[in-house]
Design a protein around this motif. Structure first.
Motif, PDB file in Angstrom:
ATOM      1  N   VAL A  45     -11.179  28.472  45.129  1.00  0.00           N
ATOM      2  CA  VAL A  45     -10.924  29.430  44.074  1.00  0.00           C
ATOM      3  C   VAL A  45     -11.208  30.861  44.308  1.00  0.00           C
ATOM      4  CG1 VAL A  45     -11.877  29.847  41.589  1.00  0.00           C
ATOM      5  CG2 VAL A  45     -11.453  27.521  42.492  1.00  0.00           C
ATOM      6  N   LEU A  46     -12.188  31.118  45.111  1.00  0.00           N
ATOM      7  CA  LEU A  46     -12.429  32.630  45.260  1.00  0.00           C
ATOM      8  C   LEU A  46     -11.509  33.112  46.569  1.00  0.00           C
ATOM      9  CD1 LEU A  46     -16.388  32.611  44.895  1.00  0.00           C
ATOM     10  CD2 LEU A  46     -14.378  33.303  43.520  1.00  0.00           C
ATOM     11  N   GLN A  55     -18.684  24.850  37.957  1.00  0.00           N
ATOM     12  CA  GLN A  55     -17.955  26.172  37.726  1.00  0.00           C
ATOM     13  C   GLN A  55     -16.257  26.107  38.377  1.00  0.00           C
ATOM     14  OE1 GLN A  55     -20.428  29.670  37.795  1.00  0.00           O
ATOM     15  NE2 GLN A  55     -18.786  31.036  38.395  1.00  0.00           N
ATOM     16  N   TYR A  56     -16.500  26.039  39.617  1.00  0.00           N
ATOM     17  CA  TYR A  56     -15.079  26.056  40.506  1.00  0.00           C
ATOM     18  C   TYR A  56     -14.271  24.806  40.404  1.00  0.00           C
ATOM     19  CZ  TYR A  56     -17.138  30.476  41.402  1.00  0.00           C
ATOM     20  OH  TYR A  56     -17.684  31.876  41.439  1.00  0.00           O
ATOM     21  N   GLY A  57     -14.817  23.685  40.272  1.00  0.00           N
ATOM     22  CA  GLY A  57     -14.233  22.434  40.459  1.00  0.00           C
ATOM     23  C   GLY A  57     -12.836  22.383  40.114  1.00  0.00           C
ATOM     24  N   GLY A  87      -5.739  25.238  45.026  1.00  0.00           N
ATOM     25  CA  GLY A  87      -5.344  24.783  46.224  1.00  0.00           C
ATOM     26  C   GLY A  87      -3.561  24.649  46.540  1.00  0.00           C
ATOM     27  N   ASN A  88      -2.834  25.352  45.575  1.00  0.00           N
ATOM     28  CA  ASN A  88      -1.598  25.557  45.655  1.00  0.00           C
ATOM     29  C   ASN A  88      -1.184  26.677  46.047  1.00  0.00           C
ATOM     30  OD1 ASN A  88      -1.238  22.686  45.168  1.00  0.00           O
ATOM     31  ND2 ASN A  88      -1.299  22.950  42.781  1.00  0.00           N
ATOM     32  N   SER A  89      -2.120  27.632  46.399  1.00  0.00           N
ATOM     33  CA  SER A  89      -1.918  28.832  46.625  1.00  0.00           C
ATOM     34  C   SER A  89      -1.200  29.231  48.114  1.00  0.00           C
ATOM     35  CB  SER A  89      -3.011  29.830  46.445  1.00  0.00           C
ATOM     36  OG  SER A  89      -3.965  29.680  47.532  1.00  0.00           O
ATOM     37  N   ALA A  90      -0.680  30.275  48.273  1.00  0.00           N
ATOM     38  CA  ALA A  90       0.187  30.783  49.287  1.00  0.00           C
ATOM     39  C   ALA A  90      -1.223  30.763  50.592  1.00  0.00           C
ATOM     40  CB  ALA A  90       0.560  32.410  49.331  1.00  0.00           C
TER      41      ALA A  90
END
Length: 168
Positions: free
Chosen positions: A68-69, A148-150, A157-160
């Protein structure tokens, strides 16, 4: 070989490698560095109350936050190495929590305090006095990270960056 030595069997080693491969793929983490960091985490937790399911939860908490970060593979591995040091020592020290983990995982100290049910100032004093065990704090921190992030981790997880990590 390392996973077999740590788990005690080729079968269990394969299960752990499958777990890390699936999670790395799902979250878009670089497999090689994730497997290496997870291996070290498993070795540190061997024969402690954190062995097994707790180790997986701790790994997942950090991995989801890292996704996420948008942390780099090196930052993620560094965060997991800091946690491995805490487990190995059995005691959480301010340098590891504030410095090593906090530098790589923003907000880790505040989240740890919240997870422990204390203020950051109170946590600082507990750390100074050597009163924070890894066995107590790390499962709580893992749960707080996952809470917080799950949910956002699957989408992230689908980012570049995740795509590049999968390619690597």
């Amino acid at each position: 070989q390392s996973f077999t030595a740590i788990t005690g069997s080729a079968n269990l080693a394969q299960q752990e490698l499958t777990f890390i491969k699936d999670k790395a793929n799902e979250l878009g983490l670089e497999f090689a560095s994730s497997a290496d960091a997870y291996k070290k985490l498993m070795a540190a937790a061997k024969d402690t109350p954190l062995e097994g399911k707790q180790t997986r939860e701790i790994f997942l908490g950090v991995a989801e936050a890292a996704t996420v970060l948008n942390l780099s593979a090196a930052e993620t591995e560094g965060a997991l190495n800091a946690i491995g040091q805490m487990i190995s020592k059995g005691n959480v020290q301010a340098e590891e929590l504030r410095g090593q983990l906090g530098e790589r995982l923003p907000g880790a100290f505040q989240l740890a305090a919240k997870a422990m049910g204390v203020t950051t100032q109170e946590l600082g004093k507990l750390l100074e006095q050597g009163q924070v065990s890894a066995e107590d704090m790390l499962p709580k921190l893992a749960k707080a990270l996952r809470d917080q992030y799950g949910k956002a981790a699957v989408e992230a997880g689908n980012s570049a960056t995740a795509g590049v990590n999968r390619f690597k």
